[in-house]
Scaffold this motif. Structure first.
Motif, PDB file in Angstrom:
ATOM      1  N   LEU A  31       0.837  -1.200   0.000  1.00 42.86           N
ATOM      2  CA  LEU A  31       0.000   0.000   0.000  1.00 42.86           C
ATOM      3  C   LEU A  31       0.874   1.254   0.000  1.00 42.86           C
ATOM      4  CD1 LEU A  31      -2.795   1.286   0.102  1.00 42.86           C
ATOM      5  CD2 LEU A  31      -2.702   1.077   2.598  1.00 42.86           C
ATOM      6  N   ASP A  32       1.921   1.255   0.819  1.00 46.97           N
ATOM      7  CA  ASP A  32       2.840   2.397   0.844  1.00 46.97           C
ATOM      8  C   ASP A  32       3.513   2.599  -0.513  1.00 46.97           C
ATOM      9  OD1 ASP A  32       2.232   2.841   3.519  1.00 46.97           O
ATOM     10  OD2 ASP A  32       4.096   1.958   4.266  1.00 46.97           O
ATOM     11  N   ARG A  35       0.950   4.036  -3.025  1.00 48.00           N
ATOM     12  CA  ARG A  35       0.692   5.457  -2.749  1.00 48.00           C
ATOM     13  C   ARG A  35       1.894   6.317  -3.123  1.00 48.00           C
ATOM     14  NH1 ARG A  35      -1.766   6.774   2.678  1.00 48.00           N
ATOM     15  NH2 ARG A  35      -2.552   8.543   1.487  1.00 48.00           N
ATOM     16  N   ILE A  38       1.774   6.716  -6.842  1.00 45.27           N
ATOM     17  CA  ILE A  38       0.737   7.677  -7.228  1.00 45.27           C
ATOM     18  C   ILE A  38       1.272   9.100  -7.072  1.00 45.27           C
ATOM     19  CG2 ILE A  38      -1.472   8.678  -6.496  1.00 45.27           C
ATOM     20  CD1 ILE A  38      -2.476   5.832  -6.040  1.00 45.27           C
ATOM     21  N   ARG A  39       2.001   9.345  -5.985  1.00 48.18           N
ATOM     22  CA  ARG A  39       2.557  10.694  -5.766  1.00 48.18           C
ATOM     23  C   ARG A  39       3.620  11.050  -6.792  1.00 48.18           C
ATOM     24  NH1 ARG A  39       2.123   8.803  -0.542  1.00 48.18           N
ATOM     25  NH2 ARG A  39       4.341   8.492  -0.221  1.00 48.18           N
ATOM     26  N   CYS A 121      -5.948  16.146  -4.539  1.00 55.71           N
ATOM     27  CA  CYS A 121      -4.793  15.863  -5.388  1.00 55.71           C
ATOM     28  C   CYS A 121      -3.711  16.930  -5.259  1.00 55.71           C
ATOM     29  CB  CYS A 121      -5.233  15.742  -6.849  1.00 55.71           C
ATOM     30  SG  CYS A 121      -6.247  14.283  -7.133  1.00 55.71           S
ATOM     31  N   ARG A 127       4.374  12.371   3.960  1.00 51.00           N
ATOM     32  CA  ARG A 127       3.906  11.111   4.507  1.00 51.00           C
ATOM     33  C   ARG A 127       5.069  10.203   4.821  1.00 51.00           C
ATOM     34  NH1 ARG A 127       0.261  12.028   0.056  1.00 51.00           N
ATOM     35  NH2 ARG A 127      -1.796  12.500   0.866  1.00 51.00           N
ATOM     36  N   ASP A 130       8.053   8.900   2.348  1.00 52.54           N
ATOM     37  CA  ASP A 130       8.254   9.740   1.180  1.00 52.54           C
ATOM     38  C   ASP A 130       9.225  10.837   1.552  1.00 52.54           C
ATOM     39  OD1 ASP A 130       8.147  11.019  -1.223  1.00 52.54           O
ATOM     40  OD2 ASP A 130       6.117  11.798  -0.991  1.00 52.54           O
TER      41      ASP A 130
END
Length: 132
Positions: A31-32, A35, A38-39, A121, A127, A130
């Motif tokens: 999941l990390d 995500r 996505i970033r 967005c 986070r 990141d």
């Protein structure tokens, strides 16, 4: 995730595909990683960089990326000596569409609160994992 990816011609996700996607995302590191990717759309990140940012050993990260790829949530491309991973936003859209396809029994106005907030967005606080 031994199931092959089968999407209906009409663009609707099948139940088994959704289950595979949720199973792939149901682990913290995966999941990390998703995500994080996505970033970093649309450029993506090298596998080693994903491992570094998430503080996961390279071989472990490779196994997690393989699970996400089999679920269709990410794609990879060789660039020189690196493998660059990118989030498959179309597949994510299919997954979200699957979740809300029967929303509110034909009364879409009731589902208005499912829309993303305007800032969803935009820039957010840093986070975990990141370090960009």
């Amino acid at each position: 995730m031994p199931h092959a990816r089968h999407i209906h011609n009409l663009g609707h996700m099948e139940t088994q595909n959704a289950i595979d996607s949720f199973a792939a995302l149901s682990q913290q590191t995966r999941l990390d990683a998703f995500r994080l990717l996505i970033r970093h759309e649309p450029t993506g990140l090298a596998a080693g960089e994903i491992a570094r940012r998430l503080a996961v050993p390279h071989n472990t990260m490779s196994a997690h990326l393989a699970v996400l790829a089999r679920a269709g949530l990410i794609a990879s491309q060789r660039r020189s000596r690196s493998i660059i991973y990118r989030a498959n936003l179309a597949e994510m859209g299919e997954l979200i569409g699957f979740l809300v396809s029967d929303c509110c029994a034909g009364h879409p106005e009731v589902c208005d609160r499912l829309t993303l907030p305007m800032g969803a967005c935009g820039p957010t606080k840093q986070r975990r994992g990141d370090n960009s």
